[in-house]
Design a protein around this motif. Sequence first.
Motif, PDB file in Angstrom:
ATOM      1  N   GLY A 166       0.784  -1.312  -0.228  1.00 29.75           N
ATOM      2  CA  GLY A 166      -0.193  -0.128  -0.073  1.00 29.75           C
ATOM      3  C   GLY A 166       0.966   1.204  -0.076  1.00 29.75           C
ATOM      4  O   GLY A 166       0.493   2.360  -0.772  1.00 29.75           O
ATOM      5  N   PHE A 167       2.141   1.255   0.916  1.00 30.60           N
ATOM      6  CA  PHE A 167       2.828   2.328   0.884  1.00 30.60           C
ATOM      7  C   PHE A 167       3.321   2.785  -0.652  1.00 30.60           C
ATOM      8  O   PHE A 167       3.590   3.875  -1.027  1.00 30.60           O
ATOM      9  CB  PHE A 167       3.946   2.311   1.907  1.00 30.60           C
ATOM     10  CG  PHE A 167       4.971   3.279   1.786  1.00 30.60           C
ATOM     11  CD1 PHE A 167       4.704   4.576   2.523  1.00 30.60           C
ATOM     12  CD2 PHE A 167       6.067   3.194   1.137  1.00 30.60           C
ATOM     13  CE1 PHE A 167       5.661   5.546   2.332  1.00 30.60           C
ATOM     14  CE2 PHE A 167       7.088   4.070   0.981  1.00 30.60           C
ATOM     15  CZ  PHE A 167       6.700   5.354   1.585  1.00 30.60           C
ATOM     16  N   PHE A 168       4.166   1.496  -1.087  1.00 31.56           N
ATOM     17  CA  PHE A 168       4.721   1.837  -2.484  1.00 31.56           C
ATOM     18  C   PHE A 168       3.425   2.113  -3.656  1.00 31.56           C
ATOM     19  O   PHE A 168       4.018   2.856  -4.446  1.00 31.56           O
ATOM     20  CB  PHE A 168       5.598   0.628  -2.917  1.00 31.56           C
ATOM     21  CG  PHE A 168       6.527   0.419  -2.207  1.00 31.56           C
ATOM     22  CD1 PHE A 168       7.868   1.363  -2.342  1.00 31.56           C
ATOM     23  CD2 PHE A 168       6.846  -0.496  -1.105  1.00 31.56           C
ATOM     24  CE1 PHE A 168       8.989   1.253  -1.603  1.00 31.56           C
ATOM     25  CE2 PHE A 168       8.044  -0.416  -0.303  1.00 31.56           C
ATOM     26  CZ  PHE A 168       9.406   0.431  -0.849  1.00 31.56           C
ATOM     27  N   ALA A 169       2.416   1.555  -3.542  1.00 25.09           N
ATOM     28  CA  ALA A 169       1.414   1.880  -4.561  1.00 25.09           C
ATOM     29  C   ALA A 169       0.954   3.479  -4.366  1.00 25.09           C
ATOM     30  O   ALA A 169       0.824   4.100  -5.457  1.00 25.09           O
ATOM     31  CB  ALA A 169       0.272   1.007  -4.295  1.00 25.09           C
ATOM     32  N   SER A 170       1.086   3.904  -3.225  1.00 27.51           N
ATOM     33  CA  SER A 170       0.561   5.509  -2.878  1.00 27.51           C
ATOM     34  C   SER A 170       1.938   5.962  -3.514  1.00 27.51           C
ATOM     35  O   SER A 170       1.502   7.102  -4.018  1.00 27.51           O
ATOM     36  CB  SER A 170       0.691   5.536  -1.511  1.00 27.51           C
ATOM     37  OG  SER A 170      -0.646   4.750  -1.126  1.00 27.51           O
TER      38      SER A 170
END
Length: 335
Positions: free
Chosen positions: A256-260
Amino acid sequence: MSNTVKQAAEAARSRGSEVMGTAKSVKNDSVAVANDFLHTPFMRAALPFINGGISGMVATTVIQPVDMIKVRIQLAGEGKAGGPKATPLSVTRKILASGKALDLYTGLSAGLLRQAVYTTARLGFFDTFMARLTARAKAKGQSVGFAERATAGLSAGGLAAMVGNPADLALIRMQSDGLKPVAERKNYKSVIDALSSIAKSEGVGALWAGAAPTVVRAMALNFGQLAFFSEAKAQLKARTSWSSNAQTLSASAIAGFFASFFSLPFDFVKTRLQKQSRGPDGKLPYSGMADCFAKVARHEGLMRFYRGFGTYYVRIAPHAMVTLIVADYLGWITK
């Protein structure tokens, strides 16, 4: 007399056992039929898409209010470098002050349609690509690497985004409608009303407005979400003794962090392009993705692209976690 009673009791017990046996047999036969159906070639090919769609729709129902707030933050202060910054709290307070708490769920029908189309295709394509890559790697005595996972994620995201753009456009229009003066609002009744209204007034081609940043955003998001989720889960499985649920939860939070991080600038531009409408002079504020990037950077500053990162992460990470956990579970019960 006692013998007669005993015989009757034994006969009743025997009949009961036969009935229970028959019921178990019917149940086992039903399970066998269901399993046979799930293992037909058609269902094996369709299940990744079905599971993906269901998991995406469950996640969207949970996260929709956060998505609504994220869109309002991105549209606040358009064209201005200064001014008060919109915050999640101020946007939520403003929506609730209107007396309509359910406005936080504005565009849910469009969001569900988008997931039914976009996430169905995205996870379906990704699982299909990964299955083929895994089979090919096994045949060579190798394992699937990060580069292959990234390629699968990028390809799945780009293909799905093109298919899902009209529903995505309708979602943005429905969520931004409340920002317009009352006289200019469209007051869309549903996603079908929004799609038909846009097609009639702006042409069918307008349904693919913002398609370029939508595709790039989807590729960036999928690169961050699917590739990093798959890689993080593989690394956690090899390096830790955590339970499967803990590995899935941790991997989805990392993803989720890298996608954001990778997708927010493109999500920002996508929102601006899909929200825009022609002014009194008949011209659109932005001519395309590059023009929008240039004008926002010039007039509002580079950091504007990352405004609302916290809200975006809170929207993306839980959505990714719910989607991936539900997809994992559905994949387990249908394998």
